[in-house]
Design a protein around this motif. Structure first.
Motif, mmCIF file in Angstrom:
data_model
loop_
_atom_site.group_PDB
_atom_site.id
_atom_site.type_symbol
_atom_site.label_atom_id
_atom_site.label_comp_id
_atom_site.label_asym_id
_atom_site.label_seq_id
_atom_site.Cartn_x
_atom_site.Cartn_y
_atom_site.Cartn_z
ATOM 1 N N GLY A 1 -59.171 -45.928 52.271
ATOM 2 C CA GLY A 1 -60.013 -45.260 53.256
ATOM 3 C C GLY A 1 -59.780 -43.768 53.140
ATOM 4 N N VAL A 2 -60.846 -42.984 53.048
ATOM 5 C CA VAL A 2 -60.744 -41.552 52.779
ATOM 6 C C VAL A 2 -61.352 -40.778 53.944
ATOM 7 N N SER A 3 -60.644 -39.768 54.412
ATOM 8 C CA SER A 3 -61.133 -38.942 55.520
ATOM 9 C C SER A 3 -62.050 -37.847 55.010
ATOM 10 N N ALA A 4 -62.652 -37.133 55.943
ATOM 11 C CA ALA A 4 -63.375 -35.914 55.596
ATOM 12 C C ALA A 4 -62.365 -34.808 55.312
ATOM 13 N N ALA A 5 -62.797 -33.767 54.602
ATOM 14 C CA ALA A 5 -61.918 -32.624 54.348
ATOM 15 C C ALA A 5 -61.601 -31.939 55.673
#
Length: 494
Positions: free
Chosen positions: A369-373
């Motif tokens: 799962g990848v967050s926003a910058a």
């Protein structure tokens, strides 16, 4: 110097050249051994070709050098010199000098065990050489393809949750033998492939000692011991590679045969295992240590972020497929695959802080799962985004999910007012983190009981009970899409 990462051009079996119908070659003397290989073709009409041969050649001759009345002694001396030089075979051209292959030459080749090929009048020596180079080019292309596929499979294995056993298993399969990792004390830490006999196993362990650094400090100067060593025991080729981390680890392989690209494949595995077994020093270790000290002494994240190499970062949460909890080696391998050494193991989840300029891609064996910058002050929110993205990825069985970067409607509401509204709306359930987490996950998965159960690792009936409890405490209808939207708005603020 040749590139050690590129396998040499493999030789061509003599039988493959004989199988070319367009050449019409015929073996008339010498052993019919499928193991005989040819490295190149060379034409010579010298009575003594020894000074002009390097070994492994198919020597081509039309017999111009044969004097009139030559007897068995001449041909015996001629063939013995070819064998002494390491010639692989002799091709004798019929016409224009000789109508047939001299019988004494046939006898000499048979006696010395040198394969003798009859080259028919219609076949030129240039055609034989060209056919040999074509076969060599095909063999080299196939070998390069084999090495490339092996490199890719080894790199993929290194990114798995159990990287060391996975790399050894791939290496053993590619070499068709046994691959072993020895620790600094000489003990076998891990291995893959069929177990060899006791003689081979003992010999491989002894060979590992030849390349392992030793001395009072655990190491010798870099030129004191070889980085690799090889031996052959009971027909098995043994090779030991000292891993480059300087900590005494050694990779050993035992394979029944030795192909041209095997050394390259084993070298790639040795590099990967060096990274996996050694301490990671990617980037500037001094800067990261300085950042940690400043945080511990009370500095704000925004102040120390430049020391880490960037102003905006993404949080990636990863969980290994299956039930195996990640260990530090697996976490380090995941960080390497994502291009960052800022890794944290938190129970069954690995968190990786990745610079915004690097794109997080799917990693075999992991759900991500990848967050926003986010800027440093928003890292906790980014961690929450990555957590929700990971939960949705696991529930939907998707290898990687990213949190959306588009501006949301919540950005139109003043943060203070949005936070106050969220606290008031969720006050009845705020004392129960399990209810809040279940409601958030359930809404993110569009009310799916099964997917929510998978994401939370609970039974679907537990999800139903918690959602029913939420509806009762909030005194609202959770089937109403307006209610769901408002609750989702509030949950995004917490």
């Amino acid at each position: 110097m040749p590139d050690p990462t590129v396998p040499p051009t493999p030789p061509v079996p003599l039988d493959a050249l004989l199988a070319r119908a367009d050449l019409g070659l015929r073996r008339i003397a010498g052993p019919a051994d499928p193991a005989v290989v040819v490295h190149w073709a060379h034409t010579s009409e010298m009575a003594d070709p020894y000074p002009y041969l390097l070994g492994g050649e198919l020597l081509l001759s039309a017999g111009v050098h044969i004097p009139d009345g030559a007897g068995a002694g001449y041909f015996d001396a001629y063939v013995s010199r070819i064998v002494a030089a390491g010639g692989a075979a002799l091709g004798f051209g019929v016409a224009p000098v000789h109508d047939t292959v001299p019988g004494a030459l046939v006898e000499a080749c048979e006696m010395h065990g040198l394969p003798l090929l009859e080259v028919p009048p219609r076949t030129t020596f240039s055609a034989v050489a060209r056919a040999l180079w074509q076969l060599m080019a095909q063999a080299r292309t196939a070998e390069l393809r084999r090495v490339t596929e092996a490199q890719q499979s080894l790199a993929t294995a290194a990114a798995r949750p159990d990287p060391v056993p996975a790399v050894l298993q791939q290496l053993a399969r590619r070499l068709g033998g046994r691959a072993v990792l020895y620790g600094p004390e000489g003990t076998e830490i891990a291995g893959a492939g069929p177990e060899p006999g006791e003689e081979v196993r003992t010999a491989l362990a002894k060979l590992a000692e030849v390349v392992r650094p030793s001395g009072p400090s655990g190491q010798e100067p870099s030129d004191a011991r070889p980085s690799s060593a090889s031996d052959t025991v009971a027909g098995v080729r043994l090779v030991a590679h000292a891993l480059g981390n300087g900590e005494g680890f050694v990779l050993g392989t035992a394979a029944p045969q030795r192909d041209a690209g095997d050394h390259t494949i084993a070298s790639v595995a040795a590099v990967l295992l060096s990274l996996l077994t050694g301490e990671r020093h990617g980037g500037s270790g001094a800067d990261r240590s300085s950042a940690l000290v400043r945080l511990l002494l009370g500095a704000a994240p925004a102040e120390v972020a430049p020391l880490l190499g960037g102003d905006r970062w993404r949080v990636v949460r990863g969980r290994p497929d299956g039930r195996t909890a990640p260990d530090p080696v697996a976490a380090s391998a995941l960080g390497a695959a994502l291009g960052s050494s800022l890794v944290d193991v938190a129970g069954e989840v690995v968190r990786v802080l990745v610079p915004d300029g690097r794109t997080a891609e799917r990693v075999p064996g992991w759900t991500l799962g990848v967050s926003a910058a986010a800027a440093p002050r928003d890292w906790p929110a980014a961690d929450a985004q990555a957590s929700r993205a990971l939960a949705r990825a696991r529930a939907t069985r998707t290898p990687l999910l990213r949190h959306g970067d588009r501006p949301a409607l919540t950005d139109l509401v003043p943060p203070h007012d949005a936070d106050a509204h969220a606290r008031a709306l969720l006050a009845p359930i705020e004392r129960s983190p399990a209810l809040v987490d279940t409601l958030r996950t359930w809404l993110s998965l569009h009310g799916s009981w099964d997917r929510t159960a998978v994401a939370l690792d609970v039974h679907r009936n537990t999800v139903r009970q918690r959602i029913a409890r939420c509806a009762a405490l909030l005194d609202t209808d959770l089937d109403d899409p307006d209610v769901r939207m408002e609750l989702w708005f509030a949950l995004r603020r917490t």
